[in-house]
Scaffold this motif. Structure first.
Motif, PDB file in Angstrom:
ATOM      1  N   VAL A  78       0.858  -1.181   0.000  1.00 14.42           N
ATOM      2  CA  VAL A  78       0.000   0.000   0.000  1.00 14.42           C
ATOM      3  C   VAL A  78       0.894   1.231   0.000  1.00 14.42           C
ATOM      4  CG1 VAL A  78      -1.850   1.212   1.188  1.00 14.42           C
ATOM      5  CG2 VAL A  78      -1.650  -1.268   1.396  1.00 14.42           C
ATOM      6  N   TYR A  79       0.508   2.221  -0.769  1.00 18.59           N
ATOM      7  CA  TYR A  79       1.284   3.446  -0.849  1.00 18.59           C
ATOM      8  C   TYR A  79       0.469   4.634  -0.367  1.00 18.59           C
ATOM      9  CZ  TYR A  79       4.136   0.574  -3.951  1.00 18.59           C
ATOM     10  OH  TYR A  79       4.911  -0.431  -4.477  1.00 18.59           O
ATOM     11  N   LEU A  80       1.178   5.620   0.131  1.00 18.84           N
ATOM     12  CA  LEU A  80       0.569   6.911   0.419  1.00 18.84           C
ATOM     13  C   LEU A  80       1.452   7.968  -0.234  1.00 18.84           C
ATOM     14  CD1 LEU A  80      -1.780   8.341   1.919  1.00 18.84           C
ATOM     15  CD2 LEU A  80      -0.154   8.770   3.775  1.00 18.84           C
ATOM     16  N   GLN A  81       0.975   8.485  -1.348  1.00 20.30           N
ATOM     17  CA  GLN A  81       1.690   9.555  -2.039  1.00 20.30           C
ATOM     18  C   GLN A  81       1.277  10.871  -1.418  1.00 20.30           C
ATOM     19  OE1 GLN A  81       4.064   9.462  -4.601  1.00 20.30           O
ATOM     20  NE2 GLN A  81       4.213  11.656  -4.186  1.00 20.30           N
ATOM     21  N   MET A  82       2.256  11.624  -0.935  1.00 15.15           N
ATOM     22  CA  MET A  82       1.971  12.877  -0.246  1.00 15.15           C
ATOM     23  C   MET A  82       2.619  14.025  -1.016  1.00 15.15           C
ATOM     24  SD  MET A  82       2.515  11.646   3.705  1.00 15.15           S
ATOM     25  CE  MET A  82       4.276  11.449   3.525  1.00 15.15           C
ATOM     26  N   ASN A  83       1.799  14.911  -1.513  1.00 12.50           N
ATOM     27  CA  ASN A  83       2.276  16.067  -2.259  1.00 12.50           C
ATOM     28  C   ASN A  83       1.932  17.356  -1.524  1.00 12.50           C
ATOM     29  OD1 ASN A  83       3.083  14.321  -4.372  1.00 12.50           O
ATOM     30  ND2 ASN A  83       1.056  14.440  -5.312  1.00 12.50           N
ATOM     31  N   SER A  84       2.571  18.435  -1.927  1.00  8.96           N
ATOM     32  CA  SER A  84       2.314  19.754  -1.331  1.00  8.96           C
ATOM     33  C   SER A  84       2.334  19.680   0.192  1.00  8.96           C
ATOM     34  CB  SER A  84       0.960  20.296  -1.823  1.00  8.96           C
ATOM     35  OG  SER A  84       0.933  20.392  -3.220  1.00  8.96           O
ATOM     36  N   LEU A  85       3.362  19.051   0.718  1.00  9.41           N
ATOM     37  CA  LEU A  85       3.444  18.826   2.160  1.00  9.41           C
ATOM     38  C   LEU A  85       3.550  20.131   2.928  1.00  9.41           C
ATOM     39  CD1 LEU A  85       5.659  15.666   2.070  1.00  9.41           C
ATOM     40  CD2 LEU A  85       3.461  15.833   3.254  1.00  9.41           C
ATOM     41  N   LYS A  86       2.951  20.111   4.115  1.00 11.81           N
ATOM     42  CA  LYS A  86       2.937  21.270   4.998  1.00 11.81           C
ATOM     43  C   LYS A  86       3.595  20.902   6.325  1.00 11.81           C
ATOM     44  CE  LYS A  86      -1.597  22.587   3.108  1.00 11.81           C
ATOM     45  NZ  LYS A  86      -3.012  22.876   3.455  1.00 11.81           N
TER      46      LYS A  86
END
Length: 127
Positions: A78-86
């Motif tokens: 399972v993947y969790l792609q995280m973009n525009s991280l804060k």
């Protein structure tokens, strides 16, 4: 059953990171996979969920449009792609599984329902 997260890291705000959760001993016909996170001094919250029944997904409002959960059957990962991280995304991230459940992702999973947990991986987002 074992779940093992990887992909921990330090990233600048606005950057991206992909977390992986490798599953082993997973022979269930139906299940829900959730990604949860716990920031220092705060409670654990669900950020994303995936249902094997129909591939449906759900996200917390705080990550909607930025995070994507996906499942690779061939790799049992399972993947969790995280973009525009804060900076507020800084937390230890956990994957968890709820098995033998026939449910679609009409809502995020509850942590107290999950059957199996990984040990977590730390994500730090600098400002």
């Amino acid at each position: 059953v074992q779940l093992a997260e990887s992909g921990r890291g330090l990233v600048q705000a606005g950057g991206s990171l992909r977390l992986s959760c490798a599953t082993s001993g997973f022979t269930f016909d139906s299940y829900v996979i959730g990604w949860f996170r716990q920031a220092p001094g705060k409670g654990r919250e669900a950020v994303a969920g995936f249902s094997s029944v129909d591939g449906s997904t759900n996200y917390a409002d705080s990550v909607k449009g930025r995070f994507t959960i996906s499942y690779d059957n061939a790799k049992n990962t399972v993947y969790l792609q995280m973009n525009s991280l804060k900076p507020e995304d800084t937390a230890t991230y956990y994957c968890a599984a709820l098995v033998n459940i026939f449910a679609t992702m009409t809502s995020l999973p509850n942590d107290y329902d999950m059957d199996y947990w990984g040990k977590g991986t730390l994500v730090t987002v600098s400002s």
